[in-house]
Design a protein around this motif. Structure first.
Motif, PDB file in Angstrom:
ATOM      1  N   ASN A  43       0.746  -1.028  -0.074  1.00  0.00           N
ATOM      2  CA  ASN A  43       0.015   0.111  -0.019  1.00  0.00           C
ATOM      3  C   ASN A  43       0.923   1.328   0.093  1.00  0.00           C
ATOM      4  N   ALA A  44       0.592   2.096  -1.055  1.00  0.00           N
ATOM      5  CA  ALA A  44       1.553   3.242  -1.191  1.00  0.00           C
ATOM      6  C   ALA A  44       1.596   4.111   0.284  1.00  0.00           C
ATOM      7  N   LYS A  45       0.197   4.258   0.749  1.00  0.00           N
ATOM      8  CA  LYS A  45      -0.055   5.059   2.111  1.00  0.00           C
ATOM      9  C   LYS A  45       0.876   4.644   3.065  1.00  0.00           C
ATOM     10  N   ASP A  46       1.032   3.007   3.297  1.00  0.00           N
ATOM     11  CA  ASP A  46       2.028   2.445   4.249  1.00  0.00           C
ATOM     12  C   ASP A  46       3.259   2.613   3.900  1.00  0.00           C
ATOM     13  N   ALA A  47       3.597   2.784   2.639  1.00  0.00           N
ATOM     14  CA  ALA A  47       5.070   3.031   2.267  1.00  0.00           C
ATOM     15  C   ALA A  47       5.434   4.347   2.780  1.00  0.00           C
ATOM     16  N   ALA A  48       4.732   5.409   2.357  1.00  0.00           N
ATOM     17  CA  ALA A  48       4.592   6.850   2.724  1.00  0.00           C
ATOM     18  C   ALA A  48       4.852   7.131   4.287  1.00  0.00           C
ATOM     19  N   ALA A  49       4.035   6.431   5.015  1.00  0.00           N
ATOM     20  CA  ALA A  49       4.182   6.401   6.615  1.00  0.00           C
ATOM     21  C   ALA A  49       5.407   5.714   6.952  1.00  0.00           C
ATOM     22  N   LEU A  50       5.958   4.901   6.428  1.00  0.00           N
ATOM     23  CA  LEU A  50       7.344   4.241   6.704  1.00  0.00           C
ATOM     24  C   LEU A  50       8.358   5.358   6.397  1.00  0.00           C
TER      25      LEU A  50
END
Length: 170
Positions: A131-138
């Motif tokens: 999920n791109a949002k998960d990756a951005a959060a990381l």
């Protein structure tokens, strides 16, 4: 001077791209993008020159690490610079084919990856399950990390928390 001013017979539909393989090109990317339609960042050379480490020299090659904070910062800046200019950017090289690194690039906003054909399917499956949002959060989380070890630790912990496992390497 432009192509038209030089009276060259070149179709306007042909896009002109550039490779970003040295730190000076990455740092001047905003200027280059005024004349380019797209860019690709070559991670193999960029990392080697940024870290001043010969990846082929066994005495120092262990210092070559795509997760170095300077590497992540430079790539993040390149991706954002291209996005702000409305230009397509891709990342190529060995690092783009690494699932953990690809996840971080996804978190930086990258959507175009280039790699050897044998790695395309496993990385595509891995990124489609991500999920791109998960990756951005990381990425927001590891921006505060100052060492390669901390970045790697946060990344692996985060991937296990969101139940994403690395694809097996062939």
């Amino acid at each position: 001077t432009s192509r038209r001013q030089r009276q060259m017979c070149i179709s306007d539909s042909i896009q002109i791209g550039g490779m970003v393989e040295v730190p000076s090109a990455a740092l001047c990317l905003k200027q280059f993008l005024k004349r380019l339609d797209f860019v690709s960042v070559g991670t193999n050379d960029l990392i080697q020159y940024l870290l001043a480490v010969d990846r082929e020299d066994p005495d120092v090659s262990y210092l070559y690490d795509p997760l170095h904070p300077a590497v992540l910062s430079m790539l993040y800046n390149c991706i954002n610079t291209a996005h702000r200019a409305g230009k397509e950017i891709s990342v190529c090289g060995e690092a783009a084919a690494d699932p953990v690194f690809a996840f971080l690039l996804l978190g930086m906003g990258l959507r175009h990856f280039s790699m050897e054909s044998a790695r395309i399917l496993p990385i595509k499956e891995f990124l489609l399950a991500s999920n791109a949002k998960d990756a951005a959060a990381l990425m927001r989380r590891i921006h505060r990390a100052h060492t390669i070890q901390d970045i790697r630790k946060h990344t692996l912990e985060y991937l296990s928390l969101i139940h994403i496992s690395e694809p097996t390497r062939h």
